[in-house]
Design an enzyme around this catalytic site. Sequence first.
Site, PDB file in Angstrom:
ATOM      1  CG  HIS A  47      -0.105  -0.103   2.520  1.00 21.46           C
ATOM      2  ND1 HIS A  47       0.473   0.977   3.129  1.00 21.46           N
ATOM      3  CD2 HIS A  47       0.259  -1.178   3.250  1.00 21.46           C
ATOM      4  CE1 HIS A  47       1.129   0.583   4.200  1.00 21.46           C
ATOM      5  NE2 HIS A  47       1.030  -0.729   4.292  1.00 21.46           N
ATOM      6  CE  LYS A  97      -7.099   9.225   1.658  1.00 20.91           C
ATOM      7  NZ  LYS A  97      -8.020  10.041   2.390  1.00 20.91           N
ATOM      8  CG  HIS A 148       9.995  -2.130   6.289  1.00 20.15           C
ATOM      9  ND1 HIS A 148       9.341  -1.814   5.128  1.00 20.15           N
ATOM     10  CD2 HIS A 148       9.266  -1.563   7.283  1.00 20.15           C
ATOM     11  CE1 HIS A 148       8.266  -1.103   5.398  1.00 20.15           C
ATOM     12  NE2 HIS A 148       8.187  -0.942   6.711  1.00 20.15           N
ATOM     13  CG  ASP A 197       6.268  -0.389  10.473  1.00 19.05           C
ATOM     14  OD1 ASP A 197       6.507  -1.434  11.094  1.00 19.05           O
ATOM     15  OD2 ASP A 197       6.677  -0.193   9.309  1.00 19.05           O
ATOM     16  CG  ASP A 230      13.432  -3.839  29.385  1.00 21.04           C
ATOM     17  OD1 ASP A 230      12.221  -3.590  29.210  1.00 21.04           O
ATOM     18  OD2 ASP A 230      14.046  -4.687  28.719  1.00 21.04           O
ATOM     19  NE  ARG A 286      -0.232  15.201   9.655  1.00 20.67           N
ATOM     20  CZ  ARG A 286      -0.861  14.040   9.854  1.00 20.67           C
ATOM     21  NH1 ARG A 286      -1.764  13.616   8.992  1.00 20.67           N
ATOM     22  NH2 ARG A 286      -0.591  13.305  10.904  1.00 20.67           N
ATOM     23  NE  ARG A 300      -3.762  16.880  13.119  1.00 23.07           N
ATOM     24  CZ  ARG A 300      -3.998  16.942  11.815  1.00 23.07           C
ATOM     25  NH1 ARG A 300      -3.013  16.813  10.954  1.00 23.07           N
ATOM     26  NH2 ARG A 300      -5.212  17.126  11.355  1.00 23.07           N
ATOM     27  CB  THR A 316      -8.542  20.785   6.398  1.00 20.97           C
ATOM     28  OG1 THR A 316      -8.799  19.380   6.327  1.00 20.97           O
ATOM     29  CG2 THR A 316      -9.516  21.507   5.501  1.00 20.97           C
TER      30      THR A 316
HETATM   31 FE   LIG Z   1       6.694   0.425   7.433  1.00 22.02          FE
END
Ligand SMILES: [Fe+2]
Length: 579
Positions: A25, A50, A138, A161, A237, A427, A507, A538
């Site tokens: 994706h 999207k 990755h 992630d 820890d 964003r 934000r 926005t």
């Molecule tokens: Fe990732």
Amino acid sequence: MGGGARRDGQGGLQVVILGIGGFSHDSAAALVVDGQIVAAVAEERLSRVKHQGGIPHRAVDWCLALAGLTRDDVDHVAGYMRPGLRLARRLPYRLKQALRSPLYSAAYGAYELGHNARYVAGLRGLRGKKTRVHFLEHHPAHAASAFLVSPFETAALLTVDYIGEFAATWAGAGAGTSMRCLRQAHYPNSLGVFYSAMTDYLGFLRASDEYKVMGLASYGEPEYYEEFRRILRAREDGWYGLDRSWTAWHRAPGSRCGYFSKRFLDRFGPPREKGAPLEERHRNLAASAQKLLEESVLGIAGWLHGATGETRLALAGGVALNCSMNGRLLRESPFEEIFVQPAAGDDGIAIGAAVQLHHRLTGAPRGGELRHVYLGPEHGDGEIRRFLDMAKLPYETVEDVAEATAGLLAEGLIVGWYQGRMEFGPRALGSRSILADPTRPDMKELLNRYVKHREDFRPFAPSVLEERAGAYFPGCTRSPFMLFVYPVARAMQARVPAITHVNGTARVQTVSREDNPRYHGMIAAFERRRGVPMVLNTSFNVMGEPIVNTPEDAVRCFYSTGLDALVMGNHVLRKAPAG
Ligand SMILES: [Fe+2]
């Protein structure tokens, strides 16, 4: 020096690297020439689908065309995962689960083999005459996407992630251009999967609606936090450990039984159906999940600080888009400065993989800090005018676009703002933005009713002049990527109600004159009219669609929503007032 370098015509050597982020994706491409990020764009912006996955052919072609290059000019392609490592870790794990979920395990094994084969063939298919293909791990590539473009010469590194090849959380240390891993947590012990599972359980779309859970969390009390702490147990820890008796994703993620076990459902009730009313229980579950994520990452941060002695942190991975979590890290962790890669998800690995490979092959020292992400396509004034004329649309060309736009906003209009090169990452930061007056108490509702059609619990964000940010958002000096939540100063909250979230936070995106002079000038002109150094910002899209890319996308969005005006370059389109 790695293979494939050549003279650039001025006597210098050029190394051309194409970074590819994502495949499952959110695919993206970035072009890095001699360590400089020349271009970066997500495939979704060009395909208009999207979270588009697969090999990002359109993005690759656009990056190369921008630089006037062809595939034969590309020395190296850098991919975002190591397929061999992925198979070597995932298949044995799945085999161990085969007794409990034989059908899923068989189907998954077949899928996994096909997926990896498509990925390898797809990446190799991008080769030109002398291109070498490299498969990078990755999480280090995520870490590189933050650390190598951060202002930090040394730093602690953290990536969080869903799952990479098999790791879910990765912590390390960076110095100069080198990075080393100190500790990892592997699937299914994943903070990203936990948060995604909660997103699914609360009736939102997993792997894209996580920010809705974050927004909803502010409306609830973390009533279930102590009980949730038994799912992701805090270790002495600072790290965390998953109690699998509460979860189902470790057996068969995405199966009909959901992500949580019967034990979880017996205790916390059935999942919310999509579109069902949001009850207090849902709000409190969201608040509890958000708190659990924040406390877990604060624990890791404490450990990482102790292990590295660093006071600066470079952060990436999809979970790093959780700006409430980032805000708490900034205020409460031992780290004094934090740099988050603005495209913290897999799209941003396009940058991380290319820059990491550049340093590995050339031994070149660190480049400069990534100060902005205006790295995408641009459609200049001439092209905008040609499109508007072709479409026979009425528009006005203005001398001073900053003053004209500030005037529209001060009138209370909702304005589409389309300027310069598109932002890279999720964003909108003042290139493809919808703007409004943050001082109007009804603006949030108007935006939702006429344009965005979002859930009313989700906040809108401000773009504030960098030099004036501290007066409204204590402690905020620079936050150009809208990745941190700050408290809004109590005395100021009533002045900017449309960007103040229910819990008194915002934000924040800070805008500097240096990085975006046109946007900065427009906000300054708005301040002269309305007395606040910020606008509501926005993303320029409608629900379910990617952010607009071309003038045509922008016009389509303008006419299919209740936007009042559209400012593209120096051209202004206005709708006649309704009624
Ligand atoms: Fe990732």
